[in-house]
Design a protein around this motif. Structure first.
Motif, PDB file in Angstrom:
ATOM      1  N   ASP B 232       0.830  -1.186   0.000  1.00  0.00           N
ATOM      2  CA  ASP B 232       0.000   0.000   0.000  1.00  0.00           C
ATOM      3  C   ASP B 232       0.882   1.260   0.000  1.00  0.00           C
ATOM      4  N   PHE B 233       1.954   1.220   0.804  1.00  0.00           N
ATOM      5  CA  PHE B 233       2.830   2.387   0.943  1.00  0.00           C
ATOM      6  C   PHE B 233       3.541   2.714  -0.362  1.00  0.00           C
ATOM      7  N   VAL B 234       3.947   1.656  -1.094  1.00  0.00           N
ATOM      8  CA  VAL B 234       4.691   1.922  -2.336  1.00  0.00           C
ATOM      9  C   VAL B 234       3.773   1.912  -3.564  1.00  0.00           C
ATOM     10  N   GLY B 235       2.496   1.694  -3.318  1.00  0.00           N
ATOM     11  CA  GLY B 235       1.518   1.783  -4.410  1.00  0.00           C
ATOM     12  C   GLY B 235       1.427   0.547  -5.288  1.00  0.00           C
ATOM     13  N   THR B 236       1.800  -0.608  -4.755  1.00  0.00           N
ATOM     14  CA  THR B 236       1.662  -1.861  -5.516  1.00  0.00           C
ATOM     15  C   THR B 236       0.375  -2.560  -5.058  1.00  0.00           C
ATOM     16  N   SER B 237      -0.391  -3.115  -6.025  1.00  0.00           N
ATOM     17  CA  SER B 237      -1.622  -3.819  -5.637  1.00  0.00           C
ATOM     18  C   SER B 237      -1.305  -5.290  -5.397  1.00  0.00           C
ATOM     19  N   LEU B 238      -1.878  -5.831  -4.336  1.00  0.00           N
ATOM     20  CA  LEU B 238      -1.690  -7.257  -4.022  1.00  0.00           C
ATOM     21  C   LEU B 238      -3.042  -7.958  -4.125  1.00  0.00           C
ATOM     22  N   PRO B 279       0.836  -0.412 -10.805  1.00  0.00           N
ATOM     23  CA  PRO B 279      -0.122   0.296 -11.669  1.00  0.00           C
ATOM     24  C   PRO B 279       0.479   0.732 -13.011  1.00  0.00           C
ATOM     25  N   GLU B 280       1.789   1.018 -13.032  1.00  0.00           N
ATOM     26  CA  GLU B 280       2.385   1.453 -14.308  1.00  0.00           C
ATOM     27  C   GLU B 280       2.581   0.277 -15.262  1.00  0.00           C
ATOM     28  N   ASN B 281       2.342  -0.962 -14.777  1.00  0.00           N
ATOM     29  CA  ASN B 281       2.513  -2.140 -15.628  1.00  0.00           C
ATOM     30  C   ASN B 281       1.189  -2.681 -16.184  1.00  0.00           C
ATOM     31  N   ILE B 282       0.105  -1.960 -15.929  1.00  0.00           N
ATOM     32  CA  ILE B 282      -1.193  -2.361 -16.499  1.00  0.00           C
ATOM     33  C   ILE B 282      -1.528  -1.367 -17.617  1.00  0.00           C
ATOM     34  N   PHE B 283      -1.616  -1.875 -18.827  1.00  0.00           N
ATOM     35  CA  PHE B 283      -1.914  -1.020 -19.985  1.00  0.00           C
ATOM     36  C   PHE B 283      -3.370  -1.185 -20.362  1.00  0.00           C
ATOM     37  N   MET B 301     -14.223  -3.553 -16.989  1.00  0.00           N
ATOM     38  CA  MET B 301     -15.046  -2.350 -17.146  1.00  0.00           C
ATOM     39  C   MET B 301     -14.270  -1.170 -16.550  1.00  0.00           C
ATOM     40  N   LEU B 302     -14.264  -0.030 -17.255  1.00  0.00           N
ATOM     41  CA  LEU B 302     -13.574   1.144 -16.712  1.00  0.00           C
ATOM     42  C   LEU B 302     -14.473   1.772 -15.636  1.00  0.00           C
ATOM     43  N   ALA B 303     -14.045   1.683 -14.385  1.00  0.00           N
ATOM     44  CA  ALA B 303     -14.892   2.150 -13.273  1.00  0.00           C
ATOM     45  C   ALA B 303     -14.743   3.656 -13.016  1.00  0.00           C
ATOM     46  N   ASP B 304     -13.511   4.160 -13.124  1.00  0.00           N
ATOM     47  CA  ASP B 304     -13.313   5.591 -12.822  1.00  0.00           C
ATOM     48  C   ASP B 304     -11.939   6.048 -13.326  1.00  0.00           C
ATOM     49  N   GLU B 319     -15.193  -8.282 -12.408  1.00  0.00           N
ATOM     50  CA  GLU B 319     -16.065  -8.762 -11.328  1.00  0.00           C
ATOM     51  C   GLU B 319     -15.736  -8.007 -10.036  1.00  0.00           C
ATOM     52  N   ASP B 320     -15.265  -8.724  -8.962  1.00  0.00           N
ATOM     53  CA  ASP B 320     -15.009  -8.005  -7.702  1.00  0.00           C
ATOM     54  C   ASP B 320     -13.585  -7.461  -7.625  1.00  0.00           C
ATOM     55  N   ILE B 321     -12.786  -7.771  -8.630  1.00  0.00           N
ATOM     56  CA  ILE B 321     -11.381  -7.375  -8.552  1.00  0.00           C
ATOM     57  C   ILE B 321     -11.194  -5.996  -9.195  1.00  0.00           C
ATOM     58  N   ILE B 322     -10.506  -5.112  -8.451  1.00  0.00           N
ATOM     59  CA  ILE B 322     -10.244  -3.770  -8.992  1.00  0.00           C
ATOM     60  C   ILE B 322      -8.753  -3.660  -9.310  1.00  0.00           C
ATOM     61  N   PHE B 323      -8.427  -3.259 -10.524  1.00  0.00           N
ATOM     62  CA  PHE B 323      -7.030  -2.994 -10.899  1.00  0.00           C
ATOM     63  C   PHE B 323      -6.834  -1.487 -11.018  1.00  0.00           C
ATOM     64  N   GLU B 324      -5.620  -1.038 -10.620  1.00  0.00           N
ATOM     65  CA  GLU B 324      -5.277   0.378 -10.799  1.00  0.00           C
ATOM     66  C   GLU B 324      -4.269   0.470 -11.921  1.00  0.00           C
ATOM     67  N   SER B 325      -4.534   1.351 -12.877  1.00  0.00           N
ATOM     68  CA  SER B 325      -3.603   1.520 -13.992  1.00  0.00           C
ATOM     69  C   SER B 325      -3.190   2.991 -14.078  1.00  0.00           C
ATOM     70  N   LEU B 326      -1.898   3.220 -14.250  1.00  0.00           N
ATOM     71  CA  LEU B 326      -1.393   4.588 -14.339  1.00  0.00           C
ATOM     72  C   LEU B 326      -1.359   5.009 -15.806  1.00  0.00           C
ATOM     73  N   VAL B 327      -2.009   6.102 -16.116  1.00  0.00           N
ATOM     74  CA  VAL B 327      -1.979   6.589 -17.499  1.00  0.00           C
ATOM     75  C   VAL B 327      -1.637   8.072 -17.495  1.00  0.00           C
TER      76      VAL B 327
END
Lengths: 260, 357
Positions: B232-238, B279-283, B301-304, B319-327
């Motif tokens: 969480d501190f370094v901004g990586t999703s687990l 997040p920078e590795n999700i395109f 689905m693009l949530a926000d 579904e219930d999984i949320i991914f963060e992507s940096l753009v």
């Protein structure tokens, strides 16, 4: 219409009232006496002796107080040690003691106790002597100076000293190069307060050094003795000199502080 | 043996404790310490330099135990967050102070050394001024010059850029990087700013409540955080998952019904793992890029879209999984009208990192 703030008004009125009373009290010294008599009294042998005695004992006591209060103030500010809290309270005790009680305690200590006998064997007699005047002033003024210097050192960021240590300087060198110069204003305040406290000490000096005319009669004692003989002119002259010396000390302090 | 070894370092300051800190650095390595306020980062630095007595533990420099040595003999420099320049000295005297002790007050090389250092840090014109008349960036460079002047074996820096404006911070960061790499000094640098970590760090230590949560290379900390807090501190999703199948080149992970391929194969089949994704590795792609053995394509689905300074974070859900992507901001703006619509998240297998549980 603007509302009157009663809280503010009462507090300010109280401050002004007390200031007014103090100005009146001090002013009385300068308005009541016959000035020709004051000048005449000033040049009397007894008064010149008192003034000289007060000045040199006050100066010597101030030096001694600083020699002790600088390291003690620094230790209390910077170091944690076993019994620090109780040490601090005991050092502060004379502030709360009536001067007469402190004088009596010192009279007992320097009288027939092992401490007194040890000092006497070294040729130091503090009872009813001029050295006793210095001892009495020293113990009365010491806690004030320690308090001022401890607060001064508390205000100096310890990281300045950490930096100095990291650059190769020992703890003593750091104290000398960093803590002492940065506490200059506090030290000047300590000198002025200590000196004023020393020359104004009455009860402690009276009990430990006695009120012997021509031997231990500092200005406050001369004032007291002349009041008891009914010699108001000499008493007023002593008071005027004491006030003047205090004013000069405060004036020098403010000038020095402003220059730094 | 490593150049700097910190072994089971414990400090008890009554109101705060450091509990068993361990790490080692090679000569010239750069360590950044990250963690929230109150984690004990400054106390750790001050303990390493010798300002706090250790309850337990050992500090070794170049094979020598310096645990009981006085601070003035450790040859370590420190730069504080608010610089702590000696206020009664000019900048020249501040830099000269340590040199006088090291070389002797009359050493003829002192003025030259000061000029050289001042010139490399662009403070030559400030040498006769008192610290109080300098800006934050100038004071900071002066404090670095003072610390480096005595050529410390280890330089300790406590959030040295935190009081600087972004432009000055950027310039000073560049300047410091050059000076540190030229001098080859071993550095420990406390920071809250991930930019500092990216710019400088060979190694990273994560501290929280006086404990070291993780120590490793910057890549290890960012790509394989050891716990949820560090992640969480370094901004990586687990994401918790189970290894379904493992081959020589990839592992197939089940994350709550979503199948992800990972290039990490140092895991056992049927074992539980945390899947770490930066997040920078999700395109993101509006079109389906098609199946590939090298990457995962997830129909989401693009949530926000959230604007965060110079970049945007896109939240995409499967579904219930949320991914963060940096753009970047332009892409973020272009995607805004697709919120609530389908989108494809593409993650390379090598960016799906597995942390055994």
């Amino acid at each position: 219409m603007r509302k009157v703030n009663f809280f503010r008004a009462v507090l300010i009125a109280l401050s002004l009232f007390i200031t007014f009373l103090l100005v009146m009290a001090i002013g009385a010294f300068f308005l009541v006496p016959d000035w020709t008599e004051v000048i005449e009294n000033f040049f009397r042998e007894e008064m010149i002796f008192s003034l000289k005695l007060s000045l040199w004992t006050g100066a010597l006591s101030t030096v001694l107080v600083l020699l002790f209060s600088i390291p003690i103030g620094y230790a209390l500010s910077r170091f944690d040690f076993y019994g620090k809290s109780i040490t601090k309270s005991i050092i502060d005790l004379p502030v709360a003691f009536p001067e007469l009680v402190l004088g009596l305690a010192l009279l007992l200590l320097f009288g027939n106790t092992p401490v007194g006998k040890a000092l006497q064997s070294m040729g130091i007699n503090l009872v009813f002597t001029k050295s006793g005047v210095v001892a009495a002033q020293f113990f009365t003024a010491l806690p004030y100076s320690i308090r001022i210097l401890k607060s001064t050192f508390d205000y100096i960021d310890p990281r300045y000293e950490f930096i100095s240590r990291s650059l190769g300087y020992t703890q003593f060198e750091t104290f000398k190069n960093i803590a002492v110069p940065l506490s200059r204003n506090g030290m000047i305040a300590a000198v002025v307060i200590t000196f004023a406290r020393c020359i104004g000490t009455f009860g402690t000096v009276l009990i430990l050094a006695g009120g012997s005319e021509g031997l231990t009669n500092t200005l406050p004692i001369t004032l007291y003795l002349n009041i008891s003989y009914g010699n108001m002119g000499m008493a007023l002259t002593s008071g005027i000199i004491l006030i003047t010396v205090s004013f000069i000390a405060i004036f020098i302090f403010e000038k020095t502080e402003a220059r730094l | 043996m490593s150049f700097l070894v910190i072994e089971d370092l414990q400090v008890d300051l009554k109101e705060f404790k450091l509990k068993g800190i361990d790490f080692s650095l090679e000569e010239g390595e750069y360590l950044t310490i990250i963690g929230p306020t109150g984690a004990g980062k400054t106390i750790l630095l001050e303990s390493i330099i010798g300002f706090h007595k250790l309850l337990k533990g050992k500090i070794m420099v170049n094979g020598r135990d310096i645990t009981g040595e006085r601070p003035e003999r450790r040859r370590m420099g420190i730069v504080y967050q608010d610089y702590a320049l000696l206020p009664h000295f000019t900048i020249r005297s501040n830099i000269e102070y340590g040199l006088k002790k090291k070389l002797g007050a009359g050493d003829p090389s002192i003025p030259g050394r000061i000029e050289k250092l001042a010139s490399s840090l662009n403070i030559s014109h400030l040498l006769e001024r008192k610290p109080g008349t300098l800006s934050g960036g100038e004071q900071q460079r002066a404090a670095i010059a003072r610390a480096l002047a005595v050529e410390p074996r280890v330089l300790l820096m406590d959030e040295p850029f935190s009081a600087l404006d972004p432009q000055t911070r950027k310039r000073t960061r560049r300047l410091l990087k050059k000076i540190i790499s030229d001098s080859g000094t071993t550095v420990i640098h406390i920071t809250h700013d991930m930019e500092d970590v990216w710019t400088f760090a060979d190694k990273v230590s994560v501290l929280r409540n006086g404990e070291q949560l993780q120590f490793g290379t910057a890549d290890e900390i960012f790509q394989r955080p050891a716990c949820m807090y560090t992640a969480d501190f370094v901004g990586t999703s687990l994401y918790p998952g189970v290894v379904e199948k493992r081959t020589e080149h990839s592992a197939l992970i089940d994350v709550n019904g979503l199948k992800l391929n990972s290039a990490d194969v140092a895991v056992l089949e049927k074992s539980s793992v945390d899947v770490a994704i930066r997040p920078e590795n999700i395109f993101l792609s509006e079109e389906n890029p098609g199946k590939s053995l090298e990457e995962n394509v997830i129909h989401c689905m693009l949530a926000d879209i959230m604007e965060e300074g110079s970049v945007c974070t896109a939240l995409v859900s499967y579904e219930d999984i949320i991914f963060e992507s940096l753009v970047d901001r332009a892409t973020g703006a272009a995607f805004k009208d697709r919120i609530g619509k389908d989108i494809f998240a593409v993650i390379k297998n090598e960016h799906v990192r597995l942390i055994p549980r």
